[in-house]
Design an enzyme around this catalytic site. Sequence first.
Site, short mmCIF file in Angstrom:
data_model
loop_
_atom_site.label_atom_id
_atom_site.label_comp_id
_atom_site.label_asym_id
_atom_site.label_seq_id
_atom_site.Cartn_x
_atom_site.Cartn_y
_atom_site.Cartn_z
CG ASP A 321 -2.02 1.13 1.07
OD1 ASP A 321 -2.33 1.54 -0.06
OD2 ASP A 321 -2.51 1.61 2.10
CG HIS A 628 -17.74 3.63 12.78
ND1 HIS A 628 -18.44 4.64 13.39
CD2 HIS A 628 -18.46 3.29 11.68
CE1 HIS A 628 -19.55 4.90 12.69
NE2 HIS A 628 -19.58 4.10 11.65
#
Length: 695
Positions: A321, A628
């Site tokens: 990533d 979240h």
Amino acid sequence: MQAKWRWLLCAAGVSAALASCGQPSSPAAQAVLDDVGASDDPNNWTGFGRTSGEQHYSPLDAINDGTVAKLGLQWSMDLPPQNSVSAPLAINGVLYAATGYSVVRAIDAVTGALKWEYDSKAAELAGRKLRQGWGIRGIAYGQGRIFVGTHDGRLVALDAATGKPAWTARTLPLDNASFISGPPRYFDGKVIIGFGGGDVSAVRGYVTTYDAATGKQLWRFHTVPGNPADGFENKAMEMAARTWAGKWWTYGGGGTVWNAMTYDPTTGSIILGVGNGSPWNHKVRSSGKGDNLFLASVVALDANSGAYKWHYQVNPGESWDYNASMDMALADLQIDGKPRKVLMTAPKNGFFYVIDRTNGKLISAEPIVKVSWAKGIDRKTGRPIENPDARYPDGKTFTMWPGPVGAHTWLPMAFNPKAGLMFIPAIEMATSYNDVGITQKNWVRAPGNAVDGAAIPNFVVKDAGPENGTSSLLAWDPVRQRKVWSVSTPGPWNGGILTTGGNLVFQGRIDGTFNAYAADNGKPLWQFAAQAPVTAPPISYAWKGKQYVTVLTGMGTSGAAFGALLPVNIDYRTQARRILTFAIGGTATIPKSDPVKIVAAADPGYAPDKALADKGMLVFARHCAVCHGVDVIAAGQAPDLRASAVPLDPALFASVVKDGMLVTNGMPRFEEFSGEELAAVRQYIRSQGDVLPKK
């Protein structure tokens, strides 16, 4: 068990060359000041980095190291509870700011009075695209229009005077997970837009350029090759395909240009910062073979035709990533006694690169933070000298410095040509990787636009060292490739940067302060208690002879998952989201707020069920934690569910999560969740709340 699931979150130079033929003795002599870009007027801020050179530098100097102590708040505007981490624009005394899901406001820059508001309605139109991404990061200006990308995949041109749409172009299909969060760029009568989404679905990256006046598509450039059986769009894709293996196109490939694009009028180039692979794991994506162009690359195209010119790849065969999507600044530097037209970038991988922007050749690259994946960058080949263990072979776990959050995120650095320094919001954070049990034969992408890199990273590495989870404001000499000074900043997430001709550097912090430092030595000169996280990049501009500084407050975008690592509590419901504008002599104030303490909602009916909670943890990690937070510890982008009453009521929880009751607020709908999955997620959330103090 906890460790296993964390992977699922997871100015250009047109001026004369310097006369000196020797190495300058001071940093200030190393750079040639030039504000090339969308506007030559230093009073305006017309693009994400002010000018197309993306320096995030204002030459204005009325606010300077001698007067900044008199800086005060001129006005503020309260914003609704959505993402407010974006860079505004300022044109002829009007401020333009975008927040949430592409809501654009025009505001009188002197008084703070609202002139018009445009709501793209992107959240309710985005469908499953809403499951990834965090709202808008910026807008562009040109030809009397404000250009805004929407999460659902439109590029909209608004009349700057009225806010009325002049044209709309659909740049992304509706049936995949691609989305827009980054700012478009205006250049030479054109506007270019990219997108994100490669982390969660089979997406093939591209950028599209439109006529700024009409919205007509002019050209499109793909950043990774498609199926060879379908033919190639151009010679560049044919060349790139030779660096891939297996049936890569079935995975999409990735390579999305979700943030960085820089226009260089001196070479007629539009330069792209290309993203990571999809999936992350090179062994799955490309059978572990090939460099996989143009992933994690800086790619220059002809600005008129979109034809390939050159590229430089920072991470061949990208597998972590990592990407080259961080901002890229242009400048003319005196290097080894010669003037060089350069591009400077600090991508996720921890190195600071100086590249010849005329041909893409590496000039130099040195680490700005702790780096474990490579010993260095070979200047002759431009390739990294990799640590073989970094590719987590044979079931080994490797602790990667920096992790996929990066040594530098999308929040921009800033280059001061007068000081000859780059100012970088640097991050020190480790992540461990392995891919135990994952092979190219058995891997199937997780459904529902879930974060899935075909690898198992752990973002919270215990005993990684005292520097893990820290950050700093770093002043870097790009010619000598060395640190000049640094200031520690709290936690692993810090703010975007503005630097000015007044020998100043402005940066906000997650601790609720907005700060100014002396550019030459880092001395703290001024601080404002914003009483909310300040991570957005500031801007500076002038109107009728008076200089202003503006910044947005509030937490948002890709730092959302890392509440567990922050040294402060940031509450979605109560944090102050505002536009703050400062000027010398400003006397306005904002209401005082008390520090936030997160406490669990009263849950007298809770009964532990570890097996059910463990099932819910996996579902939460794939679909929910990106907003979240890890361990259900939110960082302000979305509500902290441990303190919410919604998970306590099964019917209400289903209405929100499955039926989409709060889509307009940015909460996506998960219509495919079964009753068992809903129950498991509720149990996991409640189990995490059970360890908190109760109301």
